[in-house]
Design an enzyme around this catalytic site. Structure first.
Site, mmCIF file in Angstrom:
data_model
loop_
_atom_site.group_PDB
_atom_site.id
_atom_site.type_symbol
_atom_site.label_atom_id
_atom_site.label_comp_id
_atom_site.label_asym_id
_atom_site.label_seq_id
_atom_site.Cartn_x
_atom_site.Cartn_y
_atom_site.Cartn_z
ATOM 1 N N SER A 126 -5.247 -2.147 5.792
ATOM 2 C CA SER A 126 -6.651 -1.666 6.235
ATOM 3 C C SER A 126 -6.866 -0.855 4.959
ATOM 4 O O SER A 126 -5.820 -0.267 4.466
ATOM 5 C CB SER A 126 -6.456 -1.106 7.035
ATOM 6 O OG SER A 126 -8.114 -0.161 7.312
ATOM 7 N N LYS A 139 -10.789 0.260 13.912
ATOM 8 C CA LYS A 139 -9.979 1.284 14.137
ATOM 9 C C LYS A 139 -9.617 1.600 16.162
ATOM 10 O O LYS A 139 -8.396 1.563 16.495
ATOM 11 C CB LYS A 139 -9.538 1.983 13.326
ATOM 12 C CG LYS A 139 -9.138 2.286 12.160
ATOM 13 C CD LYS A 139 -7.594 1.808 12.407
ATOM 14 C CE LYS A 139 -7.046 1.485 10.369
ATOM 15 N NZ LYS A 139 -6.324 0.713 10.330
ATOM 16 N N ASP A 141 0.565 -8.792 2.319
ATOM 17 C CA ASP A 141 -0.951 -7.702 1.824
ATOM 18 C C ASP A 141 -1.522 -8.777 1.137
ATOM 19 O O ASP A 141 -0.550 -9.938 0.303
ATOM 20 C CB ASP A 141 0.456 -7.212 0.389
ATOM 21 C CG ASP A 141 -0.997 -6.043 0.227
ATOM 22 O OD1 ASP A 141 -1.473 -5.960 0.007
ATOM 23 O OD2 ASP A 141 -0.609 -4.154 0.836
ATOM 24 N N LYS A 169 3.069 -11.569 20.270
ATOM 25 C CA LYS A 169 2.960 -11.907 22.128
ATOM 26 C C LYS A 169 3.831 -13.511 21.717
ATOM 27 O O LYS A 169 4.940 -13.343 22.232
ATOM 28 C CB LYS A 169 1.308 -12.285 22.252
ATOM 29 C CG LYS A 169 1.584 -13.028 23.322
ATOM 30 C CD LYS A 169 0.088 -13.344 24.430
ATOM 31 C CE LYS A 169 0.160 -14.480 25.752
ATOM 32 N NZ LYS A 169 -0.563 -15.260 24.510
ATOM 33 N N TYR A 208 -14.530 1.979 8.995
ATOM 34 C CA TYR A 208 -13.978 1.956 9.301
ATOM 35 C C TYR A 208 -13.210 2.039 10.591
ATOM 36 O O TYR A 208 -12.491 2.006 11.464
ATOM 37 C CB TYR A 208 -13.352 3.367 8.592
ATOM 38 C CG TYR A 208 -11.651 3.672 8.291
ATOM 39 C CD1 TYR A 208 -10.726 2.259 7.522
ATOM 40 C CD2 TYR A 208 -11.341 4.757 8.193
ATOM 41 C CE1 TYR A 208 -9.158 2.810 7.846
ATOM 42 C CE2 TYR A 208 -9.770 5.047 8.787
ATOM 43 C CZ TYR A 208 -9.173 4.131 7.799
ATOM 44 O OH TYR A 208 -7.735 4.725 7.931
ATOM 45 N N ASN A 257 -5.143 -11.210 15.236
ATOM 46 C CA ASN A 257 -3.612 -12.544 14.419
ATOM 47 C C ASN A 257 -2.429 -11.527 14.864
ATOM 48 O O ASN A 257 -1.482 -12.529 15.417
ATOM 49 C CB ASN A 257 -4.009 -12.594 13.635
ATOM 50 C CG ASN A 257 -5.557 -13.429 12.856
ATOM 51 O OD1 ASN A 257 -5.682 -14.448 14.338
ATOM 52 N ND2 ASN A 257 -5.936 -13.338 11.953
ATOM 53 N N GLY A 263 0.575 -1.423 -0.165
ATOM 54 C CA GLY A 263 0.095 -0.126 -0.070
ATOM 55 C C GLY A 263 0.800 1.470 -0.505
ATOM 56 O O GLY A 263 1.898 1.078 0.241
ATOM 57 N N ARG A 275 -9.530 10.205 -2.763
ATOM 58 C CA ARG A 275 -9.039 11.025 -1.695
ATOM 59 C C ARG A 275 -8.817 11.862 -2.119
ATOM 60 O O ARG A 275 -8.127 12.063 -3.173
ATOM 61 C CB ARG A 275 -7.373 10.298 -1.294
ATOM 62 C CG ARG A 275 -7.402 8.880 -0.521
ATOM 63 C CD ARG A 275 -6.788 9.230 0.966
ATOM 64 N NE ARG A 275 -7.057 8.742 1.976
ATOM 65 C CZ ARG A 275 -7.943 9.222 3.046
ATOM 66 N NH1 ARG A 275 -7.764 10.062 4.014
ATOM 67 N NH2 ARG A 275 -8.581 8.188 3.597
ATOM 68 N N GLY A 326 -3.813 -2.663 -2.345
ATOM 69 C CA GLY A 326 -2.179 -2.517 -2.482
ATOM 70 C C GLY A 326 -2.144 -3.239 -3.822
ATOM 71 O O GLY A 326 -2.811 -3.734 -4.755
HETATM 72 N N1 UDP Z 1 -13.189 15.585 -1.159
HETATM 73 C C1 UDP Z 1 -13.261 16.848 -2.367
HETATM 74 N N2 UDP Z 1 -13.753 15.880 -3.481
HETATM 75 C C2 UDP Z 1 -13.309 15.428 -4.540
HETATM 76 C C3 UDP Z 1 -12.352 14.305 -3.465
HETATM 77 C C4 UDP Z 1 -12.638 14.815 -1.568
HETATM 78 O O1 UDP Z 1 -13.933 17.927 -1.926
HETATM 79 O O2 UDP Z 1 -13.089 14.937 -5.214
HETATM 80 C C5 UDP Z 1 -13.365 16.285 0.043
HETATM 81 C C6 UDP Z 1 -14.231 14.923 0.967
HETATM 82 O O3 UDP Z 1 -14.958 15.246 1.253
HETATM 83 C C7 UDP Z 1 -13.202 15.521 2.178
HETATM 84 C C8 UDP Z 1 -12.037 16.329 1.921
HETATM 85 O O4 UDP Z 1 -12.266 16.365 0.673
HETATM 86 O O5 UDP Z 1 -13.703 16.817 2.538
HETATM 87 C C9 UDP Z 1 -11.234 15.210 2.243
HETATM 88 O O6 UDP Z 1 -10.968 14.156 1.467
HETATM 89 P P1 UDP Z 1 -10.401 12.591 1.518
HETATM 90 O O7 UDP Z 1 -11.182 11.729 1.241
HETATM 91 O O8 UDP Z 1 -8.915 12.725 0.812
HETATM 92 O O9 UDP Z 1 -9.907 12.095 3.699
HETATM 93 P P2 UDP Z 1 -10.996 12.189 4.863
HETATM 94 O O10 UDP Z 1 -12.208 12.747 4.243
HETATM 95 O O11 UDP Z 1 -10.870 10.506 5.097
HETATM 96 O O12 UDP Z 1 -10.447 13.295 5.121
#
Ligand code: UDP
Length: 329
Positions: A77, A151, A33, A107, A147, A101, A12, A188, A38
């Site tokens: 993850s 976590k 992985d 351990k 998620y 696991n 990843g 992202r 990944g």
């Molecule tokens: N976001 C956006 N346009 C995009 C993708 C994400 O405005 O094309 C926004 C999303 O709604 C969030 C922020 O950018 O408020 C960060 O999103 P990301 O998925 O990178 O991370 P996370 O929300 O998990 O922090």
């Protein structure tokens, strides 16, 4: 004798950078992985290295590693909303069964283990900036719950192994991190905006863009994680960059950086998208003597260069999809 470290999620984004770092530090690295999210491309340069071995294995099944193991980094993850919305059950399993696991393996081998937790344990935070004492504001049954709760469980079981079995454990609460080897289509915001700029599409800001994030460059993140693993501190530590920016300002920054002629368009805000996120890193500064050094400008330039290396076909394949349509309300 070289120290041996097992890194899960090795193919990843973060896992592969960690493999590089520990190889450079003179460790024997075992990468593991299941390659659901990944990509072997991220570690193919290590396959010639005699100190690197790779196991294609799903850590939610019993994990066996022959011989001694000194350290374990649990980074397997899905970590982007688009991924854990597509594979919610696997996300829950890797954070819970997978962690169990690996704690069992630690351990058995008497190894020190660091687990990758996340700023998502704070949910849509009511405290700003977020320090480690804040318990969070998480919707257990929302789309991000698979998620966030995995976590949170991961932190609980890790502390239980620490307190009950005396295991040496470390918990990193990782805030938004970026850099080369992020997937162009992982949803992202940084690969999304850079991909859009490269394809000549408009930049999609979700909501009105007033939500904030604080972006940490991967080299800074890896340095923080390295220091945390080598420390003797077993409670959670935030690792991230406190330099906060609104998503709208960030989109404008990307337009300037890339020189794209495109404009900003607004799309619906995904459910439970946190409004504010900024780490309080006082603890990391005090305990690890760590803070990020790389400016957003420098980090984004390097990341943009990386994405510029993609072919036209790869760029088109990665066309950005608004993941809010994956969310069932
Ligand atoms: N976001 C956006 N346009 C995009 C993708 C994400 O405005 O094309 C926004 C999303 O709604 C969030 C922020 O950018 O408020 C960060 O999103 P990301 O998925 O990178 O991370 P996370 O929300 O998990 O922090």
């Amino acid at each position: 004798m070289k120290k041996k470290i097992l890194i899960t999620g090795a193919a990843g984004f973060l896992g592969s950078h960690l493999c590089d770092r520990f190889i450079a530090e003179g460790f024997k690295v075992i990468g593991m992985d299941n390659l659901i999210t990944g990509d072997l491309k991220n570690i193919e340069h290590l396959f010639q290295n005699e100190n690197f071995h790779f196991y294609h294995h799903d850590v939610t099944k019993f994990v066996h590693v022959p011989g001694n193991v000194d350290y374990i980094l649990h980074f397997a993850s899905p970590a982007s909303p688009i991924d854990y919305l597509k594979i919610p059950i696997q996300t829950l399993k890797v954070g819970s069964l997978g962690t169990h696991n690996l704690l069992g393996l630690a351990k058995e081998k008497n190894a020190r283990i660091l687990i990758a937790s996340t700023s998502e344990v704070y949910g849509d935070p009511l405290v700003h900036p977020q320090n480690e004492e804040y318990y969070g504001n998480v919707n257990t049954i929302g789309p991000r719950g698979v998620y966030d709760e995995a976590k949170r469980f991961q932190e609980s079981i890790t502390m239980a192994y620490h307190r009950f079995h005396g295991l040496e454990t470390r918990i990193a609460r990782i805030f938004n991190t970026y850099g080369p080897r992020m997937r162009l289509n992982d949803g992202r915001v940084i690969p999304a905006f850079l991909g859009q700029a490269l394809r000549g599409e408009d930049l999609t800001v979700f909501g009105d863009g007033s939500q904030t994030r604080s972006f940490c460059y991967v080299d800074d993140q890896v340095e923080g994680l390295f220091k945390l693993l080598m420390s003797d501190y077993s409670l959670p530590v935030n690792i991230g960059n406190p330099n906060e920016i609104s998503i709208l300002d960030f989109a404008e920054e990307i337009i300037k950086l890339t020189g794209t002629q495109q404009k900003i368009v607004f799309k619906p805000l995904p459910k439970d998208d946190p409004m504010q996120r900024q780490p309080d890193i006082s603890k990391a500064k005090e305990i690890l003597g760590w803070e990020p050094k790389i400016t957003r400008e420098a980090g984004l330039k390097t990341t943009f260069e990386y994405f510029k290396g993609f072919s036209k076909e790869e760029l088109l394949k990665s066309e950005h999809k608004n993941f809010s349509k994956h969310i069932r309300k």
